[in-house]
Write a protein that holds these residues in place. Sequence first.
Motif, PDB file in Angstrom:
ATOM      1  N   UNK A 115      -8.124  -7.161  10.047  1.00 29.19           N
ATOM      2  CA  UNK A 115      -9.094  -7.618   9.057  1.00 29.19           C
ATOM      3  C   UNK A 115      -9.465  -6.494   8.099  1.00 29.19           C
ATOM      4  N   UNK A 116      -9.508  -5.279   8.603  1.00 22.26           N
ATOM      5  CA  UNK A 116      -9.820  -4.133   7.739  1.00 22.26           C
ATOM      6  C   UNK A 116      -8.700  -3.893   6.730  1.00 22.26           C
ATOM      7  N   UNK A 117      -7.448  -4.046   7.157  1.00 20.76           N
ATOM      8  CA  UNK A 117      -6.320  -3.875   6.240  1.00 20.76           C
ATOM      9  C   UNK A 117      -6.301  -4.985   5.191  1.00 20.76           C
ATOM     10  N   UNK A 118      -6.634  -6.225   5.601  1.00 23.14           N
ATOM     11  CA  UNK A 118      -6.690  -7.313   4.632  1.00 23.14           C
ATOM     12  C   UNK A 118      -7.778  -7.064   3.595  1.00 23.14           C
ATOM     13  N   UNK A 119      -8.920  -6.531   4.033  1.00 24.52           N
ATOM     14  CA  UNK A 119      -9.997  -6.203   3.099  1.00 24.52           C
ATOM     15  C   UNK A 119      -9.584  -5.085   2.163  1.00 24.52           C
ATOM     16  N   UNK A 120      -8.873  -4.076   2.676  1.00 17.88           N
ATOM     17  CA  UNK A 120      -8.423  -2.972   1.827  1.00 17.88           C
ATOM     18  C   UNK A 120      -7.494  -3.474   0.722  1.00 17.88           C
ATOM     19  N   UNK A 121      -6.573  -4.367   1.080  1.00 19.11           N
ATOM     20  CA  UNK A 121      -5.629  -4.875   0.091  1.00 19.11           C
ATOM     21  C   UNK A 121      -6.342  -5.701  -0.972  1.00 19.11           C
ATOM     22  N   UNK A 122      -7.348  -6.471  -0.574  1.00 15.40           N
ATOM     23  CA  UNK A 122      -8.095  -7.250  -1.552  1.00 15.40           C
ATOM     24  C   UNK A 122      -8.823  -6.351  -2.539  1.00 15.40           C
ATOM     25  N   UNK A 123      -9.409  -5.270  -2.016  1.00 17.61           N
ATOM     26  CA  UNK A 123     -10.165  -4.382  -2.906  1.00 17.61           C
ATOM     27  C   UNK A 123      -9.233  -3.582  -3.807  1.00 17.61           C
ATOM     28  N   UNK A 124      -8.068  -3.204  -3.294  1.00 13.82           N
ATOM     29  CA  UNK A 124      -7.103  -2.507  -4.154  1.00 13.82           C
ATOM     30  C   UNK A 124      -6.668  -3.413  -5.297  1.00 13.82           C
ATOM     31  N   UNK A 125      -6.458  -4.684  -4.975  1.00 13.28           N
ATOM     32  CA  UNK A 125      -6.062  -5.638  -6.011  1.00 13.28           C
ATOM     33  C   UNK A 125      -7.201  -5.866  -7.005  1.00 13.28           C
ATOM     34  N   UNK A 126      -8.429  -5.892  -6.515  1.00 11.64           N
ATOM     35  CA  UNK A 126      -9.562  -6.156  -7.400  1.00 11.64           C
ATOM     36  C   UNK A 126      -9.885  -4.942  -8.274  1.00 11.64           C
ATOM     37  N   UNK A 127      -9.754  -3.748  -7.695  1.00 17.26           N
ATOM     38  CA  UNK A 127     -10.064  -2.538  -8.457  1.00 17.26           C
ATOM     39  C   UNK A 127      -8.971  -2.174  -9.450  1.00 17.26           C
ATOM     40  N   UNK A 128      -7.758  -2.761  -9.289  1.00 18.24           N
ATOM     41  CA  UNK A 128      -6.621  -2.483 -10.181  1.00 18.24           C
ATOM     42  C   UNK A 128      -6.374  -0.986 -10.299  1.00 18.24           C
ATOM     43  N   UNK A 129      -6.223  -0.342  -9.145  1.00 18.28           N
ATOM     44  CA  UNK A 129      -5.960   1.096  -9.120  1.00 18.28           C
ATOM     45  C   UNK A 129      -4.585   1.389  -9.697  1.00 18.28           C
ATOM     46  N   UNK A 130      -4.448   2.497 -10.428  1.00 17.46           N
ATOM     47  CA  UNK A 130      -3.129   2.830 -11.003  1.00 17.46           C
ATOM     48  C   UNK A 130      -2.122   3.149  -9.900  1.00 17.46           C
ATOM     49  N   UNK A 131      -0.883   2.689 -10.119  1.00 14.90           N
ATOM     50  CA  UNK A 131       0.163   2.923  -9.132  1.00 14.90           C
ATOM     51  C   UNK A 131       0.593   4.374  -9.149  1.00 14.90           C
ATOM     52  N   UNK A 132       0.818   4.897  -7.966  1.00 19.93           N
ATOM     53  CA  UNK A 132       1.251   6.275  -7.827  1.00 19.93           C
ATOM     54  C   UNK A 132       1.998   6.439  -6.525  1.00 19.93           C
ATOM     55  N   UNK A 133       2.322   7.657  -6.184  1.00 16.84           N
ATOM     56  CA  UNK A 133       3.004   7.864  -4.900  1.00 16.84           C
ATOM     57  C   UNK A 133       2.106   7.424  -3.743  1.00 16.84           C
ATOM     58  N   UNK A 134       2.665   6.836  -2.695  1.00 19.34           N
ATOM     59  CA  UNK A 134       1.847   6.350  -1.576  1.00 19.34           C
ATOM     60  C   UNK A 134       1.109   7.488  -0.883  1.00 19.34           C
ATOM     61  N   UNK A 135      -0.139   7.195  -0.553  1.00 16.19           N
ATOM     62  CA  UNK A 135      -0.965   8.179   0.161  1.00 16.19           C
ATOM     63  C   UNK A 135      -1.203   7.680   1.584  1.00 16.19           C
ATOM     64  N   UNK A 136      -1.935   8.468   2.358  1.00 14.97           N
ATOM     65  CA  UNK A 136      -2.083   8.181   3.772  1.00 14.97           C
ATOM     66  C   UNK A 136      -2.836   6.867   4.011  1.00 14.97           C
ATOM     67  N   UNK A 137      -3.762   6.506   3.128  1.00 15.84           N
ATOM     68  CA  UNK A 137      -4.535   5.276   3.355  1.00 15.84           C
ATOM     69  C   UNK A 137      -3.720   4.015   3.110  1.00 15.84           C
TER      70      UNK A 137
END
Length: 687
Positions: A62-84
């Motif tokens: 559920x925490x990972x699903x929430x993280x993905x929703x917020x990443x999609x909502x915040x429209x963060x710029x794409x970059x190299x993958x980080x640890x999170x």
Amino acid sequence: MERVQFQQEQMLSELKDLAQKGIFTQAELKQIMKKRTAFETTLVRRVPRKGDFLRYAAYEMSLEALRRKRVERLKLPKGPPSVSDYALVRRQFQIFERALKKFKEDVGLWVQYLQVAKREGARALVGRISARALQLHPNSPSLYILAASHELDHLSHSAARVLLQRGIRLNPESIDLWREYLKMELGFVESLRRRWEVLGLDANAPDSPPEQPNDNTDDPMDTTTPDVDDSEKARKEVLQGALAKAVMTSAVKAKPIPELFSALHSVLVSYPCPPDLRRSLLEHLRSHLQTSLSLDTDSVAAKLCATWHLTSDLSGLELVDAIKGANDELSQRLRHAEDSNKGKHKAKSAVLDMAKAYSEFIREWFGKDIDENLKLYLLTSLRGLCVHCKAEPLLLTHLQLLSSPQNPNPLPKAQLLKLTKKYSSKVSTSHELWLFRLDLESSENGEDWSSSAKEARQRVPPNSEDDSARCAIWEWVLDRKPSKPPHEIMQLTESLLHEACAAPRSEHITDRLLVRYIRSLREHSEHLKAKGEHHNGDQIKDIGRLSKSFLVRPKVWEAAFDIYSETSPSSSYSPPTASTIKSTDNFPMDVDTDDETPEILRAIYNKWRLASLSAHGEAALKWGRWLSSHERGTEATEVIATARTAITSLGGSVLEDFEKRWRDILDNDGEDEERDSDDEGEPLSTA
């Protein structure tokens, strides 16, 4: 606690990255840390529990699903993958790995791990998990099916074939494996046919296909690659279903039972393939059915053989001819079974089974959207069989279809009631015919159904294995108008109880009526409380009067305890379950002095424990749990000590089981309190 601290240190980098990206706030990260610490603490207990691992994994999902929703909502710029970006998924895998170290024998846990890995797209990990699981559980068909499905998803037919063949060698009796193996071979043939059509290749040309499976029809388990120099003949055999026929032949040799034929038949009629190929495969399987099973005695096989060509793609005259052919074949077999077994009491079961098969066939097609004249034809055929063969399934099906709203020519109620009385007199021991008659008579104005209900209670015989059918006849009067006032239900139930006590072999009926009587007692008391006419001690007197008037067995006292420990009475009784027992925790911790529930439960406990020594132990566990959950630990300890002394004479194993169950009750109550305290925090939102 060193392991908990080590896990906390491993979380720092991902939590820091989540904060820097602005996905979670500092307050939310603290809450996440608190929840993870609580989960990690439960995992390091001396005796781990599988549920703790699963709750931890569910929280991370559920925490990972929430993280993905917020990443999609915040429209963060794409970059190299980080640890999170991958830490939460990796933690899910780590939790399952830790769980499997403790519970390697749990096949369900392996299946859940596979499903999580497939959902996250970890293809290589799924392969490794499948290999480890199959090495530990080679006799689990579900693991082979999941592993083969994963290979087919990535277009590796050869690997899927090897997995399914290996599973069949070790589990030749598994119908699921044979069904999936046949489906896989049909899919392979269909993929080749469509591929050649797209490429514009002639199926009869001597060019070899890109991938050539095993075409040795003598041994379908042989995985050696044949010589494809002269591939024209081999290609024709593959497209004509040689592999599928070989699979079906091997399956029939391994387990020739009706369930296998039904499973393979459902695959053939539902899988998309050319009509000529489907017809050829159906004929091949039907020939095996006719030679492997006795259609005169096996009703399931007879029905399957008769309805073999009734596929979903039929329509018009083809459908009419197919239904008529199936109906004629089944009715002929039923008449033959009735004539050959006439006068043989031991062979009546064969006639009943064939009648059930024919009734199922009529019900199935009568309920479908077919022509009205075709329905009338089936109904007329059924009526003719009811005259020739007086089997209960036929008579009941005829009555139900006559009264069905799907009947294009409904029968008047007066004629239907007359026919129902005729059928119930022919087969007077059928509880279903009596119930149908009683429902019909009670719906008719002016019809006296009380005499019929009494006759039904006398006619339906007891059953030593399952007496629920007879109980349904006795309880029909109570279920007819469940909205009656409680005192009327009490009077009616009491009269039925006195009648049941005089009936032969009526223990099951008496027990069920007693449970309903006890529930109506409680509902009547609640009704009097609402009117201000209830007096303390009345319910205890009712319990005492009940034990003097009737023989109350231990399981009835247990049901009575559950009824009076409910927060609010219910109008219908259901057997005690874990959830109903757990519902006693909803009582307030400080019991009001005007609440007589503890005294009533104590009275029931005292009656219950006197039934037998084993009943004393069960009663003490139930009463002790209620007391401990209401902060009466001292009294609960005294109850358990008294029971321990009483059941000592039953043997050491009984006493050990008693002690273990009491420890489990205490542990579970403590865990529930701890879990409730952990869940006090506000859940994260998607904002």
